[in-house]
Design a protein around this motif. Structure first.
Motif, short mmCIF file in Angstrom:
data_model
loop_
_atom_site.label_atom_id
_atom_site.label_comp_id
_atom_site.label_asym_id
_atom_site.label_seq_id
_atom_site.Cartn_x
_atom_site.Cartn_y
_atom_site.Cartn_z
N ASP A 123 0.83 -1.21 0.00
CA ASP A 123 0.00 0.00 0.00
C ASP A 123 0.86 1.26 0.00
O ASP A 123 0.59 2.21 -0.74
N MET A 126 2.24 1.73 -3.36
CA MET A 126 1.24 2.27 -4.28
C MET A 126 1.04 3.77 -4.05
O MET A 126 0.97 4.56 -4.99
N ILE A 127 0.95 4.18 -2.79
CA ILE A 127 0.80 5.60 -2.47
C ILE A 127 1.97 6.40 -3.01
O ILE A 127 1.80 7.45 -3.63
N LEU A 130 1.99 6.90 -6.73
CA LEU A 130 1.04 7.92 -7.19
C LEU A 130 1.55 9.33 -6.90
O LEU A 130 1.31 10.26 -7.68
N MET A 149 -4.14 9.79 2.02
CA MET A 149 -4.00 8.43 1.50
C MET A 149 -3.62 7.47 2.62
O MET A 149 -4.13 6.35 2.71
N ASP A 314 -7.85 8.46 -6.62
CA ASP A 314 -7.37 7.29 -7.36
C ASP A 314 -7.01 6.18 -6.37
O ASP A 314 -7.41 5.01 -6.54
N TYR A 315 -6.27 6.55 -5.33
CA TYR A 315 -5.90 5.54 -4.32
C TYR A 315 -7.13 5.02 -3.59
O TYR A 315 -7.26 3.82 -3.32
N LYS A 318 -8.77 2.44 -5.62
CA LYS A 318 -8.01 1.19 -5.59
C LYS A 318 -8.27 0.43 -4.29
O LYS A 318 -8.45 -0.80 -4.30
#
Length: 411
Positions: A123, A126-127, A130, A149, A314-315, A318
């Motif tokens: 996670d 992913m953050i 972005l 996020m 966006d996050y 997801k």
């Protein structure tokens, strides 16, 4: 000037090393990039790089003093190991700072150790993926995005199973058992697109659309999508149960109609987060309400944003898509299911060697970083050739005492 190596086959690597500060350009001009490098010299150089970049030093190796030549694959593995160790080490610091709401300090660490972020947490990776590409954003804007996020990630952790039993069980086909008992093989996670329940995620989406469809999010296109309209999934999954007693429905649904096996795994050997499947719609509603609060807070502080291009939304999309695979109807409550759910780029996933029956493309998968410890193997009630399987497992150093045949009566 890059005279002397700009046309070299390794030019892209050299440019990168200069860009991130591993090599100085004037030093690069004096090096012979066609000369073989010895293990000893490479290890010393890489150790200096690790200290310069504040990475954990590469583990001691029997070959580090060797005068033998080192390959590019050897160098890549050494760097990988250094980044992996560093990533796992800074993870505790990042999560400790996040618990204290010290978002700026936490984000600075991620930027400082950008090469290691993928080993911190899927996670967090992913953050960071972005956040990092956008150079036009101010530091304050970076921190604002990161804060919200990370708060969404905290909400996702409501599903974390913090006290699983000592042994988890995975019902599967015999082919998976053969692969998992090979030397140094790692456990595979499949893309959620391959889940065999057609209702996976749909119940959650129905509740989500009821809970979040309001004036604040009226322009957020994600909330109006059907499951089949969702973008290519970046989530990969593996399923387990901590129900020690065998269950006939589990054999039928997940283990080749009783002709497969149930693999017991030592829980402590799984380092990835374990999430519990929930069967209570009220818990899902509480989770969605908490995400709503975070998103509204972000909108109030960020001002005018396009929800369909904004990285926080966006996050959020997801995470909501991923969490949709953590809610099932009460009819499945007997399964006591737990899942590992990780983010990964499908373009960088591994590919199965064969195309499965009735499918067009080979399936994608990723692997857990850590080697799992198999604690038991139960062969299904309809599994045949028991003696051959037992001999094969014994040849792979599995203690015969942990191998048994199911005693469930199955016609």
């Amino acid at each position: 000037s890059s005279e002397g190596w700009e046309e070299h086959w390794a030019a892209a690597y050299i440019y990168y090393c200069i860009a991130v500060g591993i090599l100085e350009e004037d030093l690069a001009e004096t090096l012979d990039f066609d000369k073989a490098v010895r293990w000893k010299d490479a290890h010393e150089l890489l150790s200096r790089i690790c200290k310069m970049k504040k990475l954990l030093v590469i583990p001691e190796s029997r070959r580090q003093g060797s005068t033998a030549e080192i390959t590019r694959a050897d160098v890549a593995l050494l760097l990988y190991n250094a980044c992996e160790r560093t990533g796992h080490a800074i993870a505790k610091t990042v999560f400790r700072l996040n618990r204290r709401n010290r978002w700026s300090q936490s984000l600075r660490i991620l930027f400082q150790y950008a090469l290691c972020v993928q080993f911190v947490d899927s996670d967090i990776a992913m953050i960071f993926r972005l956040i990092a590409p956008e150079e036009s954003r101010t530091w304050e804007e970076h921190v604002l995005c990161y804060e919200h996020m990370a708060k969404i990630l905290k909400r996702k952790n409501l599903f974390r199973n913090k006290e699983p039993g000592p042994e988890l069980f995975h019902y599967t086909a015999l082919g998976a058992l053969e692969k998992l008992t090979q030397k140094d093989v790692k456990f595979r996670l499949s893309n959620v697109a391959y889940l065999n329940d057609p209702m996976e995620g749909r119940l959650f989406i129905q509740i989500m659309q009821e809970q979040l469809t309001s004036d604040e999010f009226a322009t957020w296109e994600f909330l109006h999508m059907e499951r089949d309209e969702m973008s290519i999934s970046t989530s990969f999954v593996a399923s387990f149960t901590d129900e020690e007693q065998e269950q006939l429905p589990m054999w039928v649904q997940y283990s080749d109609g009783g002709g497969g096996c149930r693999i017991g795994i030592q829980t402590d050997s799984i380092k990835a987060p374990l999430y519990s499947i929930v069967y209570d719609a009220n818990m899902v509603k509480r989770f969605l309400d908490s995400v709503r609060v975070v998103l509204i807070s972000y909108l109030e502080k960020a001002g005018q944003v396009d929800m369909n291009t904004d990285i926080v939304f966006d996050y959020a999309a997801k995470v909501l898509t991923q969490v949709s695979y953590l809610y099932k109807d009460r009819h499945y409550e007997h399964e006591r299911e737990m899942r590992i759910l990780l983010f990964a780029d499908p373009a960088k996933a591994k590919v199965e060697s064969k195309i499965r029956e009735d499918e067009v493309f080979p399936r994608l998968y990723i692997e857990l970083d850590d080697l799992i410890q198999i604690t038991s193997v139960t062969l299904g009630p309809k599994t045949t050739g028991i003696e051959k399987i037992a001999v094969g497992l014994a040849s792979r150093n599995l203690d015969a005492k942990i191998i048994r045949k199911s005693e469930i009566s199955y016609r």
